[in-house]
Scaffold this active site. Structure first.
Site, mmCIF file in Angstrom:
data_model
loop_
_atom_site.group_PDB
_atom_site.id
_atom_site.type_symbol
_atom_site.label_atom_id
_atom_site.label_comp_id
_atom_site.label_asym_id
_atom_site.label_seq_id
_atom_site.Cartn_x
_atom_site.Cartn_y
_atom_site.Cartn_z
ATOM 1 C CD GLU A 1 10.512 1.414 10.289
ATOM 2 O OE1 GLU A 1 10.618 2.302 9.434
ATOM 3 O OE2 GLU A 1 10.265 0.220 10.006
ATOM 4 C CE LYS B 1 3.274 3.157 3.187
ATOM 5 N NZ LYS B 1 3.787 3.372 4.570
ATOM 6 C CG LEU C 1 8.604 2.515 4.671
ATOM 7 C CD1 LEU C 1 8.284 1.326 3.780
ATOM 8 C CD2 LEU C 1 7.330 3.206 5.115
ATOM 9 C CE1 TYR D 1 0.134 2.033 4.262
ATOM 10 C CE2 TYR D 1 1.103 -0.156 4.424
ATOM 11 C CZ TYR D 1 0.914 1.112 4.948
ATOM 12 O OH TYR D 1 1.511 1.478 6.131
#
Length: 287
Positions: A183, A151, A207, A33
Site C-alpha cells: 500500500e 490502525k 489497512l 486512531y
C-alpha cells in the site's frame, strides 16, 4: 482562533489540553486512531470509521473509553464549535496512563483509556489541485510490523517514507514486500489496465481502508471491473493509470512511478471518474 479539542470527557482550548507523560500512547505507541473528513460541515463515512475503530480496539484488547457511544455527537460538536466547513477530525484512543513505564499491559479494570479528538480546518478539501495534476510515486521496502490492518499510531516508518519521497522530488511512496506492492504510506494503492482496476486483497498486510471499501463499491455499481490481487512495481509502471485512496485525499491519481510516466502523464479517466462518483455519493450520505 484557538481550537476547541476534546479530551477525556471535556471540551477544552487546545492550549489547556494535557496528557500524562506516562500515557502508553506516548511511551509505547500503544494507541489507535481514525481520521474522518468533513465536507460541507458534514461527516464522511463516519459509520465505517467507527466500526474500524472498534475492531482495532478489540484486536489490541484495548478497553473502549466511556464516551465511545457518544463519538458521533462529539464529532458534530467539534465541527460546530470550531466552525469547520471542510476539514478533518482526528481521533485517538490510547491504553491510558496506569503509572510508571512497563511493557506489561495495565489491568483495563483499573486504567481508563485516553480519548483525544481535534479538528483540522482545510478549506476546499475536495478541490485539491493535486487531483488535476496527479502524484509522483517512488517505491520503498516495506519493513513495518505484521499487523498493518490495525490502525495504530505507529507511524514513524510511513513518515520516513514520505520524507524519502520528498527528498526524491516525488509526492509519496508505495511500500513493497516480497516483490509486491502492499500500500502507500497513508493510503491504499491501485493500478488500471485495459479498464480493469487492480488492488491488493484485504489481509493483515494492509489497512482495511474505509475509503477503499466505498470506492470499490462505487466502481462495481458503475460496472467497472475490479480484481483484488497482488501486483509489482514493474506491472504498475506498465499500467494505463494508477491512483490511491484515503479519507483525506479521497481518490488521488498517480501519474509517475519510480520515474516511469504512466500513459500520457496526466490523471486517467478511471481515477477521475471514481473521484467524481465517490465525492458525489459520499456527500449524499454524509451526516
Amino acid at each position: 482562533m484557538t481550537r476547541t479539542v476534546y479530551l477525556n470527557g471535556e471540551y477544552l482550548p487546545e492550549t489547556e489540553a494535557k496528557v500524562s507523560i506516562f500515557d502508553r500512547g506516548f511511551l509505547m505507541a500503544d494507541g489507535v486512531y481514525e481520521v474522518t473528513s468533513v465536507l460541507g460541515g458534514k461527516l464522511i463515512d463516519f459509520e465505517g470509521h467507527a466500526k474500524r475503530l472498534e475492531r482495532s480496539l478489540n484486536e489490541l484488547d484495548m478497553k473502549k473509553p466511556a464516551a465511545f457511544d457518544d463519538l458521533l455527537e462529539i464529532h458534530r460538536e467539534l465541527v460546530r464549535v470550531n466552525e469547520i466547513e471542510d476539514g478533518l477530525i482526528y481521533l485517538q484512543i490510547t491504553r491510558g496512563s496506569p503509572g510508571d513505564r512497563d511493557f506489561v499491559f495495565p489491568d483495563p479494570e483499573t486504567t481508563e483509556p485516553t480519548l483525544v479528538l481535534f479538528t483540522q480546518n482545510k478549506p476546499g478539501l475536495a478541490d485539491n489541485p493535486a487531483a488535476k495534476k496527479g502524484m509522483k510515486i517512488i517505491s520503498i521496502e516495506d519493513v513495518r510490523w505484521g499487523r498493518r490492518d490495525i490502525k495504530t499510531v505507529q507511524l514513524l516508518y510511513p513518515s520516513m517514507g514520505k520524507m524519502m519521497a520528498k527528498k526524491a522530488g516525488a509526492d509519496d511512496a508505495w511500500l513493497v514486500e516480497d516483490g509486491h506492492v502492499t500500500e502507500g504510506t497513508s493510503n491504499n494503492a491501485y493500478i488500471v489496465k485495459n479498464g480493469k482496476i487492480i488492488t491488493r486483497a484485504l489481509s493483515n498486510d494492509i489497512l482495511h481502508g474505509i475509503t477503499r471499501a466505498a470506492v470499490l463499491r462505487c466502481a462495481k455499481e458503475a460496472q467497472m471491473e475490479v480484481e483484488e490481487r497482488n501486483f509489482t512495481i514493474a506491472e504498475a509502471q506498465e499500467a494505463d493509470e494508477a491512483f490511491v485512496t484515503s479519507a483525506s485525499a479521497f481518490v488521488m491519481p498517480v501519474v509517475e512511478i519510480d520515474g516511469a510516466q504512466l500513459g500520457d502523464g496526466v490523471p486517467g479517466p478511471v481515477a477521475n471518474r471514481l473521484r467524481e462518483i465517490y465525492l458525489e455519493e459520499s456527500l449524499k450520505k454524509a451526516i
